[in-house]
Write an enzyme that holds these catalytic residues in place. Sequence first.
Site, PDB file in Angstrom:
ATOM      1  N   GLY A 185      45.842   7.029  17.254  1.00  0.00           N
ATOM      2  CA  GLY A 185      45.521   6.453  15.962  1.00  0.00           C
ATOM      3  C   GLY A 185      46.674   5.578  15.503  1.00  0.00           C
ATOM      4  N   HIS A 210      60.604  18.494   9.853  1.00  0.00           N
ATOM      5  CA  HIS A 210      59.396  17.769   9.436  1.00  0.00           C
ATOM      6  C   HIS A 210      59.756  16.609   8.495  1.00  0.00           C
ATOM      7  CE1 HIS A 210      54.786  18.312   8.819  1.00  0.00           C
ATOM      8  NE2 HIS A 210      55.122  17.028   8.880  1.00  0.00           N
ATOM      9  N   ILE A 211      60.654  15.761   8.965  1.00  0.00           N
ATOM     10  CA  ILE A 211      61.122  14.637   8.150  1.00  0.00           C
ATOM     11  C   ILE A 211      60.739  13.291   8.745  1.00  0.00           C
ATOM     12  CG2 ILE A 211      63.064  15.864   7.112  1.00  0.00           C
ATOM     13  CD1 ILE A 211      64.863  14.511   9.257  1.00  0.00           C
ATOM     14  N   ARG A 231      51.372  17.791  14.659  1.00  0.00           N
ATOM     15  CA  ARG A 231      51.284  19.003  13.866  1.00  0.00           C
ATOM     16  C   ARG A 231      51.749  20.179  14.710  1.00  0.00           C
ATOM     17  NH1 ARG A 231      51.290  16.188  10.143  1.00  0.00           N
ATOM     18  NH2 ARG A 231      49.845  16.030   8.391  1.00  0.00           N
ATOM     19  N   GLU A 286      56.077  26.663   8.892  1.00  0.00           N
ATOM     20  CA  GLU A 286      57.028  25.811   8.180  1.00  0.00           C
ATOM     21  C   GLU A 286      57.292  26.390   6.791  1.00  0.00           C
ATOM     22  OE1 GLU A 286      55.512  21.790   8.362  1.00  0.00           O
ATOM     23  OE2 GLU A 286      56.061  21.592  10.468  1.00  0.00           O
TER      24      GLU A 286
END
Length: 325
Positions: A148, A281-282, A234, A263
């Site tokens: 995507g 997760h940045i 993810r 998380e």
Amino acid sequence: MRLLFCSKSFSADLSWDHLARILPGHEIITCTRDAVAEHLRGVDIIIPFAAPITRALIERGSFGLIHEFAAGLDSVDVEAATEAGIWVARLPAATTGNADSVAEMALLHMLLLTRRWKETQIALAERRLYEPAGSTLMGKTACLIGMGGLGTAIARRLAALDMHLLGLRKRPEQGGPKNIPFQRVVGMDALHSVLPEADYVVLSLPATSETHHIINKEALASMKPGAFLINVGRGTLVDPQALQEALSSGHLAGAGLDVFWEEPVDPRHPIFQENVTATPHIGGITDTSFWMRARTFAANVERYVQGQTPLYAVNQPIHPRGPIA
């Protein structure tokens, strides 16, 4: 209108209050992700920022729009929202700077692993020069799982580094992104036949029932010995126990993770004793992404105020709730 952001800030350096100048006349309130139910009174629009927006919470509120400040809607019960007359919208990664930001994070992990970053820090501390010898991305093969907006942004960067590209997507007949050379693009059912060819496997899929643990023990065993796994999609895409075993056995040379099975992840987890580069997760947390998302979000808020269909809506309520009078 009253806008509830379900996180105290976008990041430590960028608070939601920064949006006031492009949302004139609207009230911005914030809460933590576990306190949404306590802040619903008078709210017109909820911005989850990954907070769970469940059926029970939807039934308690009178808001008419759930608008994620990102592309993923993993935490939103879209079916319940639609039944309640609530619009659900998101921000596409490809046009809001998010995909480009996360793509750079994927590249960072690939480079750190390729140049044996952990070992370089030991050599530096011990005053050893010219070691360890690293490798290059040039000439290597990357398998991109998910093509995507994010997968396209990653492919564009890797092609510029003279990597060979393989792609997996749900609709392989669409081929690869325009003007990006792919050796071939195949369907998800060809996963195990393509994995042995890749030096790097890069995940950029959303979290769905179909993608849960798509990288499991069998998939990891199919990967080329000495290959690297990069996950910027993810955390649920990867079985963490299987990944840890593949790393500890030496079958995989390393992994780069920006997303995790839970998380925040426990930094004491034994997987971090392996050759793993990790970031909290940045990938999409950049100033560029913040302001590009903000402009699109603000425009959609005004569409909602005017009674227009929100852009990038993922549902169509039969009887939409309007803004609170």
